[in-house]
Design a protein around this motif. Structure first.
Motif, PDB file in Angstrom:
ATOM      1  N   GLU A 335       0.808  -1.222   0.000  1.00  0.00           N
ATOM      2  CA  GLU A 335       0.000   0.000   0.000  1.00  0.00           C
ATOM      3  C   GLU A 335       0.841   1.271   0.000  1.00  0.00           C
ATOM      4  O   GLU A 335       0.356   2.347  -0.372  1.00  0.00           O
ATOM      5  N   ASN A 336       2.126   1.141   0.376  1.00  0.00           N
ATOM      6  CA  ASN A 336       3.031   2.302   0.360  1.00  0.00           C
ATOM      7  C   ASN A 336       3.938   2.304  -0.874  1.00  0.00           C
ATOM      8  O   ASN A 336       4.955   3.000  -0.900  1.00  0.00           O
ATOM      9  N   GLN A 337       3.560   1.498  -1.883  1.00  0.00           N
ATOM     10  CA  GLN A 337       4.301   1.407  -3.146  1.00  0.00           C
ATOM     11  C   GLN A 337       5.740   0.915  -2.951  1.00  0.00           C
ATOM     12  O   GLN A 337       6.647   1.282  -3.694  1.00  0.00           O
ATOM     13  N   ARG A 338       5.917   0.026  -1.961  1.00  0.00           N
ATOM     14  CA  ARG A 338       7.205  -0.614  -1.768  1.00  0.00           C
ATOM     15  C   ARG A 338       7.141  -2.024  -2.351  1.00  0.00           C
ATOM     16  O   ARG A 338       6.112  -2.701  -2.228  1.00  0.00           O
ATOM     17  N   PRO A 339       8.231  -2.500  -2.979  1.00  0.00           N
ATOM     18  CA  PRO A 339       8.183  -3.824  -3.608  1.00  0.00           C
ATOM     19  C   PRO A 339       7.991  -4.935  -2.592  1.00  0.00           C
ATOM     20  O   PRO A 339       8.521  -4.872  -1.475  1.00  0.00           O
ATOM     21  N   GLN A 340       7.249  -5.948  -2.976  1.00  0.00           N
ATOM     22  CA  GLN A 340       7.027  -7.107  -2.125  1.00  0.00           C
ATOM     23  C   GLN A 340       6.897  -8.340  -3.007  1.00  0.00           C
ATOM     24  O   GLN A 340       6.702  -8.247  -4.214  1.00  0.00           O
ATOM     25  N   VAL A 341       7.008  -9.513  -2.386  1.00  0.00           N
ATOM     26  CA  VAL A 341       6.834 -10.791  -3.092  1.00  0.00           C
ATOM     27  C   VAL A 341       5.695 -11.551  -2.427  1.00  0.00           C
ATOM     28  O   VAL A 341       5.706 -11.759  -1.208  1.00  0.00           O
ATOM     29  N   ASN A 342       4.710 -11.933  -3.231  1.00  0.00           N
ATOM     30  CA  ASN A 342       3.564 -12.705  -2.735  1.00  0.00           C
ATOM     31  C   ASN A 342       3.862 -14.193  -2.876  1.00  0.00           C
ATOM     32  O   ASN A 342       4.183 -14.664  -3.971  1.00  0.00           O
ATOM     33  N   ILE A 343       3.774 -14.913  -1.786  1.00  0.00           N
ATOM     34  CA  ILE A 343       4.157 -16.319  -1.719  1.00  0.00           C
ATOM     35  C   ILE A 343       2.923 -17.207  -1.612  1.00  0.00           C
ATOM     36  O   ILE A 343       1.999 -16.910  -0.846  1.00  0.00           O
ATOM     37  N   THR A 344       2.924 -18.307  -2.373  1.00  0.00           N
ATOM     38  CA  THR A 344       1.901 -19.347  -2.243  1.00  0.00           C
ATOM     39  C   THR A 344       2.605 -20.672  -1.974  1.00  0.00           C
ATOM     40  O   THR A 344       3.539 -21.041  -2.701  1.00  0.00           O
ATOM     41  N   LEU A 345       2.175 -21.377  -0.925  1.00  0.00           N
ATOM     42  CA  LEU A 345       2.808 -22.638  -0.526  1.00  0.00           C
ATOM     43  C   LEU A 345       1.993 -23.836  -0.986  1.00  0.00           C
ATOM     44  O   LEU A 345       0.798 -23.727  -1.270  1.00  0.00           O
ATOM     45  N   ASP A 346       2.655 -24.990  -1.037  1.00  0.00           N
ATOM     46  CA  ASP A 346       1.919 -26.227  -1.302  1.00  0.00           C
ATOM     47  C   ASP A 346       1.163 -26.653  -0.033  1.00  0.00           C
ATOM     48  O   ASP A 346       1.240 -25.985   1.007  1.00  0.00           O
ATOM     49  N   GLY A 347       0.445 -27.751  -0.133  1.00  0.00           N
ATOM     50  CA  GLY A 347      -0.379 -28.192   0.994  1.00  0.00           C
ATOM     51  C   GLY A 347       0.423 -28.452   2.250  1.00  0.00           C
ATOM     52  O   GLY A 347       0.066 -27.992   3.347  1.00  0.00           O
ATOM     53  N   ALA A 348       1.549 -29.179   2.089  1.00  0.00           N
ATOM     54  CA  ALA A 348       2.375 -29.500   3.255  1.00  0.00           C
ATOM     55  C   ALA A 348       2.981 -28.239   3.848  1.00  0.00           C
ATOM     56  O   ALA A 348       3.041 -28.069   5.077  1.00  0.00           O
TER      57      ALA A 348
END
Length: 615
Positions: A335-348
């Protein structure tokens, strides 16, 4: 009126051929020898970098065709391959190893064509050349990482079996388990014998210690697994780079060959393929003093790591989660226009993260960034020595129980966020790799193959033209005009398809198409001759000749097209290249031979009173 096309159909034919010619045009301008400068993780490329590069090349009396800063990269265009090699050495001396300096071939397409989205056809490694990497895998680090994972697994298994232990640690290639009592020792011995096949148990009942040691067969299996996993992950990374028809294959015991034909960004390829970045998520140790740890008194069960933002952070040794559980990652802005990485994990991974954060709301969790860099030195066996570099890029307080999706911040730039997301999405390498050989292929072998391929196409083209003119006279000239349009259409379509790459087998497909392209006209013209012999008028002969031959032409081309589709579906590499050009050639030849030639013949002979045809 017989044999007259409506205006819209004539305009359609002209538009399609002109549109294909426009997008085929960039192939006539060729490419410039170029040197490309990209930033490493700790530096940026800006106008200052551009000025340094330009000044260094001017001081070395290297003449430039052009130099520009585009997409955070400096691209220098040179006049010859010798200037290109000399310029690369000069730039490397000026900028140092923090920057990626790579040889490249930059399209010389005019700006007005580029503004229309037109670009030259991509050539494969056997024609244009490309980049050839020979990579060496650090098998020692692979074994260390796998044994670390095994150590953590043993801890988890013993806890689930309610077997008490004083410590589970790695000692060389062994995992050493210290049990608390004779009862725990007996239970652990029985459990480990059944659970860990391929390992030798070395018991020491006096000290209640068990050593798990890999057998020779297990070591070979583990090393093969490390190589095969690295090959798979490199293929994923190549796919992320968008390279068509790459070669990624094992060579020997610990090396991997990567060939990237027609690659447009060799510096980025080198950066992404050679990177070994991964993440670990750990709890911050808030119970002990970081100052004591910095003074050398690191508490048992914790480790001290540098913080990217300055200072140090004390973290627990136990790893909540590693990058192996990441199935998707994308970069964006918060929201402050700073870079980020969105992570998605597997089930385990989601289950592990959920369990770890369930009872730790309000506790700080750190993201540890790990990468390996070659030191440039070799050990006694001649293997590359890698330096493990670790830093904390983010410490965040757990606000709620986390699941399979969350985000990490604290990343320096959007480019770094994109690179990190790509690496995590494509998978972390089992072991670090070093590019021990890099070469650009094409200036000699590629040029010779291109020349031979063009000679084959031209030779086949000329022979077909001569035959058609001699045998079918003026109608043969029309067929030759359609043949020229067909080649333009093939080149135009290949240039417009984003992932299409022309290889030497692909050129063979074009040669075959040149011969096949006139087949339809041969059938039509022979049918027109038969109609004339049957005493039909010239206009009727043209009309019935095209209509009667249509079904035969369609049947023949559809069956060949099916074969091309099957080749593309089951083939790999060069076979796919041949199938693509063959399929495109079949479709374009049907258009030019049936619709194109009829439009020209109708324009010349249609709707007129004529006594005979020159066919």
């Amino acid at each position: 009126m017989l044999n007259k096309f409506p205006l819209w159909k004539n305009l359609m034919v002209v538009f399609i051929v002109a549109f294909a010619a426009l997008y085929a045009l960039p192939n006539l301008y060729g490419e410039d020898y170029a040197v490309q400068v990209s930033a490493g993780r700790t530096v940026t490329v800006n106008t200052e970098t551009l000025g340094r590069v330009e000044s260094a090349l001017q001081a070395a009396d290297i003449e430039m065709k052009g130099i520009a800063l585009e997409d955070e990269q400096v691209l220098v265009r040179l006049n010859s391959d010798s200037d290109q090699l000399q310029a690369r050495d000069v730039i490397l001396r000026e900028l140092g190893t923090d920057y990626f300096v790579a040889l490249n071939l930059a399209a010389a397409t005019p700006d007005w064509l580029e503004s229309l989205g037109a670009s030259p056809m991509k050539l494969g490694l056997d024609l244009r050349g490309g980049v050839h990497f020979l990579m060496e895998v650090d098998m020692g680090e692979a074994m260390r990482k796998i044994l670390d994972q095994m150590r953590d697994t043993v801890r988890t298994d013993l806890r689930e079996e309610r077997i008490r232990y004083s410590g589970v640690n790695r000692d060389g290639n062994d995992v050493v388990i210290e049990l608390r009592s004779a009862e725990d020792y007996a239970a652990a011995e029985s459990f480990l014998n059944n659970q860990y096949q391929g390992y030798t148990l070395i018991d020491d009942e006096a000290t209640q210690t068990i050593r798990l040691r890999m057998t020779e067969d297990k070591i070979r299996e583990t090393q093969d697994y490390a190589i095969s996993q690295n090959v798979t992950i490199l293929r994923n990374r190549v796919n992320e780079l968008g390279v068509a028809e790459p070669v990624v294959q094992r060579q020997g015991a610990d090396r991997i060959v990567v060939q990237l034909p027609g690659v447009q960004d060799t510096a980025r390829a080198k950066e992404i393929l050679g990177a070994t970045a991964t993440l670990e998520f750990r709890f911050q140790d808030t119970e002990n003093s970081v100052f004591d740890a910095e003074a050398g008194r690191v508490p048992f069960g914790s480790e001290l790591y540098p913080n990217r933002n300055g200072g140090n952070v004390l973290l627990k040794q136990d790893v909540i989660l590693t990058g192996d559980h990441i199935v998707n990652a994308s970069s964006s802005f918060d929201e402050n226009q700073r870079p980020q990485v969105n992570i998605t994990l597997d089930g385990a991974g989601g289950d592990k993260m959920s369990l770890a954060t369930r009872d730790n709301i309000g506790r700080p969790m750190a993201t540890l960034f790990i990468e390996f860099k070659a030191t440039g030195e070799r050990d006694e066996e001649g293997k590359i020595i890698f330096e493990r570099q670790e830093e904390v890029i983010n410490v965040a307080t757990i606000q709620a129980r986390l699941g399979s999706a969350f985000r990490i911040t604290g990343i320096g730039s959007q480019q770094e966020a994109q690179n990190l997301a790509l690496l995590l999405r494509a998978g972390a390498l089992i072991a670090p790799i070093q590019i021990v050989e890099e070469r650009t292929i094409g200036p000699s072998l590629g040029a010779e193959n291109v020349q031979m391929g063009i000679q084959a196409i031209v030779a086949g083209f000329i022979m077909v033209i001569i035959f058609m003119v001699i045998y079918y006279r003026k109608f043969g000239l029309v067929a030759n005009l359609a043949l020229c349009a067909n080649v333009v259409l093939i080149v135009g379509v290949m240039s417009m398809i984003p992932g299409a790459t022309l290889t030497l087998p692909g050129m063979a497909g074009i040669v075959l198409t040149v011969g096949m392209a006139v087949d339809a006209n041969v059938l039509i013209f022979e049918r027109i001759r038969e109609e004339i012999k049957a005493k039909r008028s010239p206009q009727q002969a043209i009309h019935h000749g095209y209509d009667s031959a249509l079904s035969t032409i369609a049947d023949a081309n559809i069956t060949t097209l099916i074969a091309a589709i099957i080749l593309f579906a089951v083939g790999t590499g060069p076979v796919k290249g041949f199938a693509v050009t063959l399929a495109i050639g079949i479709l374009t030849s049907m258009f030019t031979s049936i619709i194109g030639t009829r439009a020209v013949i109708n324009a010349i002979w249609g709707g007129k009173r004529i006594d005979k045809l020159s066919v």
